[in-house]
Design an enzyme around this catalytic site. Sequence first.
Site, PDB file in Angstrom:
ATOM      1  N   TYR A  12       0.552  -1.121  -0.245  1.00  0.00           N
ATOM      2  CA  TYR A  12       0.152  -0.350  -0.382  1.00  0.00           C
ATOM      3  C   TYR A  12       0.472   1.264   0.051  1.00  0.00           C
ATOM      4  O   TYR A  12       0.281   1.947  -0.074  1.00  0.00           O
ATOM      5  CB  TYR A  12      -0.915  -0.252   1.073  1.00  0.00           C
ATOM      6  CG  TYR A  12      -1.876  -1.107   1.353  1.00  0.00           C
ATOM      7  CD1 TYR A  12      -2.307  -2.149   0.646  1.00  0.00           C
ATOM      8  CD2 TYR A  12      -3.060  -1.542   2.268  1.00  0.00           C
ATOM      9  CE1 TYR A  12      -3.195  -3.129  -0.223  1.00  0.00           C
ATOM     10  CE2 TYR A  12      -4.044  -1.898   2.456  1.00  0.00           C
ATOM     11  CZ  TYR A  12      -4.292  -3.235   1.264  1.00  0.00           C
ATOM     12  OH  TYR A  12      -5.047  -3.470   1.092  1.00  0.00           O
TER      13      TYR A  12
ATOM     14  N   LYS B  90       2.745 -15.275   1.652  1.00  0.00           N
ATOM     15  CA  LYS B  90       2.763 -16.329   0.020  1.00  0.00           C
ATOM     16  C   LYS B  90       4.196 -16.893  -0.589  1.00  0.00           C
ATOM     17  O   LYS B  90       4.734 -16.059  -1.151  1.00  0.00           O
ATOM     18  CB  LYS B  90       2.377 -15.308  -0.864  1.00  0.00           C
ATOM     19  CG  LYS B  90       0.809 -15.637  -0.866  1.00  0.00           C
ATOM     20  CD  LYS B  90      -0.063 -16.145  -0.902  1.00  0.00           C
ATOM     21  CE  LYS B  90      -0.052 -16.667  -2.497  1.00  0.00           C
ATOM     22  NZ  LYS B  90      -0.654 -17.717  -2.790  1.00  0.00           N
TER      23      LYS B  90
ATOM     24  N   ASP C  94      -3.837 -17.857   0.791  1.00  0.00           N
ATOM     25  CA  ASP C  94      -4.954 -17.799   0.164  1.00  0.00           C
ATOM     26  C   ASP C  94      -5.622 -19.458   0.891  1.00  0.00           C
ATOM     27  O   ASP C  94      -7.047 -19.694   1.557  1.00  0.00           O
ATOM     28  CB  ASP C  94      -4.637 -18.686  -1.412  1.00  0.00           C
ATOM     29  CG  ASP C  94      -3.504 -19.428  -1.602  1.00  0.00           C
ATOM     30  OD1 ASP C  94      -2.499 -19.363  -0.206  1.00  0.00           O
ATOM     31  OD2 ASP C  94      -3.537 -20.172  -2.554  1.00  0.00           O
TER      32      ASP C  94
ATOM     33  N   ASP D  14      -5.267  -6.868   5.786  1.00  0.00           N
ATOM     34  CA  ASP D  14      -6.311  -6.190   5.248  1.00  0.00           C
ATOM     35  C   ASP D  14      -7.653  -7.433   4.904  1.00  0.00           C
ATOM     36  O   ASP D  14      -8.470  -7.325   5.618  1.00  0.00           O
ATOM     37  CB  ASP D  14      -5.878  -5.347   4.559  1.00  0.00           C
ATOM     38  CG  ASP D  14      -7.758  -4.669   3.601  1.00  0.00           C
ATOM     39  OD1 ASP D  14      -8.599  -4.416   4.357  1.00  0.00           O
ATOM     40  OD2 ASP D  14      -7.400  -3.571   3.505  1.00  0.00           O
TER      41      ASP D  14
ATOM     42  N   ASP E  78     -11.106  -9.116   7.287  1.00  0.00           N
ATOM     43  CA  ASP E  78     -12.574  -8.359   6.944  1.00  0.00           C
ATOM     44  C   ASP E  78     -13.182  -9.738   7.278  1.00  0.00           C
ATOM     45  O   ASP E  78     -14.411  -9.932   7.238  1.00  0.00           O
ATOM     46  CB  ASP E  78     -12.079  -7.700   5.544  1.00  0.00           C
ATOM     47  CG  ASP E  78     -11.824  -6.349   5.967  1.00  0.00           C
ATOM     48  OD1 ASP E  78     -12.455  -6.281   7.020  1.00  0.00           O
ATOM     49  OD2 ASP E  78     -12.698  -5.702   4.620  1.00  0.00           O
TER      50      ASP E  78
END
Length: 361
Positions: free
Chosen positions: A141, A191, A223, A247, A251
């Site tokens: 980000y 990852k 994942d 993030d 959620d």
Amino acid sequence: MNNKILILPGDGIGPEVTSSAMEILRFVKDLYSLDLDIEIHDVGGAAYDKTGYPLPDKTLEIARKSDAILFGAVGGPEWEDLDWDKRPEQALLGLRKELGLFANLRPAFLFNELSSASPIKEEIINDLDILIVRELTGGIYFGEPRGIDTSSNPPHAFNTMIYDEKEIERIGRVAFESAQKRNKKLCSVEKANVLEVSKFWREIITNLSKDYPDVELTHQLADNTAMQLVLDPNQFDVIVSSNLFGDILSDIAATLTGSIGMLPSASLNTSSQGMYEPCHGSAPDIAGKNLANPLAMILSLAMAFRYSLENHQVANIIEESVKEFISRGFRTKDLTEDTSFLETGEVASELIPIIKEKSDV
Ligand code: NAD
């Protein structure tokens, strides 16, 4: 002594939920004769309307001097057409950046009485209690270079995912220390099978684990974690992840509980200064209707007492009282199908007698 509190109600339901949290704050302040210095200022769209800026210099200056910032929510359709740097949400990013709030702590827990609100089967979700520690000021980000190049053939866009050793270590330490205070299990998520930055992340976290031999460390690919959070969420205690993966995963974790109005969060820097906010946004669809659930904001206040105001006793009492409030059957509209429910403004009046009962004063 950490005693300076800044309240930033913001927009939409922000002022409604912070008003309930302030009732609780004033009550515990009087109950325990706490020496607290409380200020209230504008932020987001409300600040833009008055000053032309979503994060006015004055608000930022007071935020810098505060120990705990209670942040309601910002944003709404009124401000959607503004230039990017004037949008209410920029206040949030500005505060995180200016105060160096690198560690985002998002608990996701379920009161079993509310399990019917979860989209997941009760036998899977009951007793859910996990903590997601997300790195908040680095990663893709913020990484440079970034941009959109329309002059090249073909036109392309790019971002940079970058973490240095220090950034990974400091978020890692927050996560290991959080795990030490809970069930001593930490799952580091990245990852590492496809990204160099993730491979590096895994190495640093593995090395760091030598300083925390009492914490059981595991690694998972992001994942898979997204899937495991839905299939078997109770395998987790604390999860640590980068800005991007954290993030998304936080959620998913919030959605598991089925009640976004219940979940608090804390964003901390290296000197125990913190910003505390509910996980939800400004909910323009219900703003001004007295329908918002203020418990996420009230539980954020509890986190402020725990992490920045050095008062675990008050933090525990607020959290236990919210638990009791739910088990006595009090519900706001988002938590019930019934036609009878508490309005936002009634929640503090029902919670305060429970806090009084639980306190030893
Ligand atoms: P939202 O969280 O505001 O609302 C999503 C849904 O959840 C809505 O149906 C809303 O009514 C409901 N809801 C949210 N909080 C609730 C509560 N306390 N009690 C009962 N119901 C609640 O998300 P959104 O609709 O995607 O965003 C609305 C605005 O909020 C946008 O402008 C967005 O940019 C902003 N936003 C701000 C923050 C923040 O200030 N930290 C975070 C997310 C979104």
